[in-house]
Design a protein around this motif. Structure first.
Motif: not given
Length: 605
Positions: A215-218, A258-262
């Motif tokens: 789930g790292a996609f951004n 590092n994930g969505p919104g992170a």
């Protein structure tokens, strides 16, 4: 299973060309008269080697379209790569199907890499600092010890041998790319010198896509920046004697999703490779060299609140002796390598040392050439390991040469494989390999055809997931058919690789290795213009050890054009991935789309 099928007539092209050249008595033999160092640890003519070596020159780097050291090397035969995103993101090199941790990286003879990850970060080495690259394919533990299971990449930084020569370049391109490099090389009397600096900034593109694990996609741009410098000094202070010093420094910052919104992970890589050496002719037949090298791979990563640190330092002492005898050059040497790590992760053991003794014989006479090497490494953790290499080459006709070699290798487990929390296994044992290689080459004039077949069987092959373990064997077997030549202003080259890399326990293929790869290039010069094109095509491969997730076949075409504006000034345009191919070399990680770059270069003639 779908695959990228390469036309049979393309595979047969090098042999057809060889037949045509053999029928022309006007073409004289001229097979690569240059000398190389990496294959024997002493200067040896390339056409007398029993091993497979690719040489990449400064001119090759400048006229090519590779943006990183990994991309430049991946255009060599027998080499594949995988990258986790764009410029400066983590990448891997597979030399003849071996792991990236099986490839030893030397910078001016000094080992560089991470002792925790167990592999070098090729992408921190700035291209503008490099004068020459030698890629040795096949096991070389008998020369270099642990790590050299699949091959050795040696980078030689710029140095001064002639009159004072400045250089400079400015590049702008896609993804808000901008870089500036400047420096000079030269010599004065008995002193040779070189100094260079470089800075690079790129906003980049999203390193990941929705397929990425964990789930790292951004979908933001993941940037990259680098500041670097290189220094070289050579002082011939007496007849037959010289002292030298080298320094390569690179400071890199790279963003990663590092994930969505992170907050993005920001990794800071600090690379320092330095050495000092003393070399002298003790007698007419005996040359000796003592050197100290320091390889530092310092990694600091941070998000909004969680910093991590993985620092590796390798102190290296070396004493090499080269003795000329009627049977050839005798190599005798001793090396010591001390590895130390400093990390926010608690490792049970944080240092180890390796003491090594080596001997070798390299020679040639008439149509015959030979190489013998033996080495004993004593590891403070695992005890001793002995490796060897034996090779023979025979020129059985003016234009034809055959060669054969057998070599063994070993690879000590990394600190991560032994002690990293959750997946580390302190009972992991070193790998040992045995490689057989056969080669046949044909050369005439400026044309060279080369066929190589190999099999490398690695005992105790180390796997990582779910926990680290030794499996009985991995078998890597394949072949390479390559051709390079020039006719007047037109140069051309092609290499076709076949590979079968498997875990023998499961009979499943190793991840991210393509069964077939084609690289091809052509260049043409007319007046002030130079044109070039490079093709890379790979068949599909698996992204997981279970062989259930496929990465599709792909092909990319890169184009370049150079125009000599004035005697010392040129402009180069590069179009990378001209067809805008969408592909992945690792699942969930994007690769560069169609992108253009323009370079203004100053280089006095």
């Amino acid at each position: 299973m779908k695959s990228c099928i390469l036309p049979a007539r393309l595979a047969a092209l090098p042999l057809a060309l060889a037949s045509a050249f053999a029928a022309s008595p006007a073409l004289a033999q001229n097979q690569l008269k240059e000398t190389v160092v990496t294959a024997t640890r002493s200067e040896t003519r390339a056409d007398a080697l029993v091993s497979d070596v690719t040489v990449i020159t400064r001119e090759d780097i400048e006229r090519g379209t590779g943006r990183t050291l990994t991309e430049v090397i991946a255009r060599a035969s027998g080499v594949q790569m995988a990258a986790n995103g764009g410029l400066g993101k983590t990448s891997s090199l597979f030399v003849r199907g071996t792991e990236s941790r099986h490839v030893l990286l030397l910078v001016d003879g000094v080992r560089y890499g991470s002792a925790t990850a167990g592999q070098p970060n090729f992408d921190t080495i700035p291209l503008e600092s490099i004068e020459r690259i030698e890629v040795l394919k096949g096991p070389a533990s008998a020369l270099y010890g642990s790590d050299a299971v699949g091959g050795v990449v040696q980078v030689f930084t710029r140095r001064g041998t002639a009159a004072f020569t400045p250089y400079a370049s400015v590049t702008a391109g896609e993804y808000e790319h901008g870089s500036v490099a400047a420096g000079f090389t030269g010599s004065s009397g008995n002193l040779g010198y070189a100094l260079g600096v470089q800075t690079l900034r790129e906003k980049g593109f999203s390193a990941t896509n929705p397929q990425v694990p964990f789930g790292a996609f951004n979908p933001d741009a993941d940037g990259f920046s680098q500041s670097s410098a290189n220094l070289a000094l050579d002082w011939k202070f007496a007849p037959g004697w010289k002292a030298d010093a080298r320094l390569l420094y690179s400071d890199v910052t790279s963003q990663f999703d590092n994930g969505p919104g992170a907050f993005d992970v920001r990794s800071g890589y600090l690379t320092r490779v330095s050495s000092v050496g003393l070399e002298g002719q003790l007698t007419a037949n005996w040359k000796s060299r003592v050197s100290f090298g320091l390889g530092e791979d310092l990694l600091n990563s941070w998000t909004a609140a969680v910093p991590t640190r993985f620092n590796s330092v390798q102190n290296q002492w070396s004493w090499l002796n080269e003795i000329a005898t009627p049977a050839g050059k005798v190599l005798l040497g001793y090396e010591q390598n001390q590895q130390k790590i400093d990390s926010t992760t608690a490792y049970t053991v944080a240092d180890r040392s390796l003491d090594s003794w080596m001997a070798g014989l390299t020679g040639s006479t008439g149509a015959h050439s030979w190489q013998l090497n033996a080495r004993r490494d004593n590891d403070s953790q695992f005890g001793g390991a002995s490796t060897g290499l034996a090779g023979y080459g025979y020129r059985f006709a003016p234009n034809w040469r055959a060669r054969a070699s057998y070599g063994t290798s070993f690879k000590a487990p990394t600190f991560n494989q032994l002690y990293f929390p959750v997946f580390g296994n302190p009972t992991t044992q070193p790998e040992s390999g045995a490689n057989t290689e056969l080669g046949l080459s044909y050369s005439a004039g400026e044309h060279l055809v080369n066929l190589v077949a190999y099999q490398n069987r690695i005992q105790g092959f180390i796997t990582t997931l779910p926990v680290v373990a030794n499996v009985p064997y991995a078998k890597l077997q394949g072949w390479t058919l390559s051709y390079e030549g020039r006719t007047g202003a037109l140069g051309y080259r092609a290499a076709l690789d076949g590979l079968d890399a498997r875990n023998e326990l499961t009979n499943l293929k190793l991840v991210r290795r393509a069964d077939s790869q084609l690289t091809a290039g052509v260049d043409y010069a007319t007046g002030p213009w130079k044109f070039g094109a490079t093709l890379l095509s790979q068949s599909e491969r698996f992204d997981d050890a279970a062989n259930t997730v496929r990465l599709g076949a792909f092909a990319t075409l890169d184009l370049s054009v150079d125009y000599q504006v004035a005697k010392d000034w040129s402009v180069q345009g590069r179009l990378v991935n001209a067809g805008d191919a969408v592909y992945q070399t690792a699942l969930g990680f994007n690769q560069v789309g169609r992108s253009a770059y323009v370079t203004l270069r100053y280089q006095p003639k």
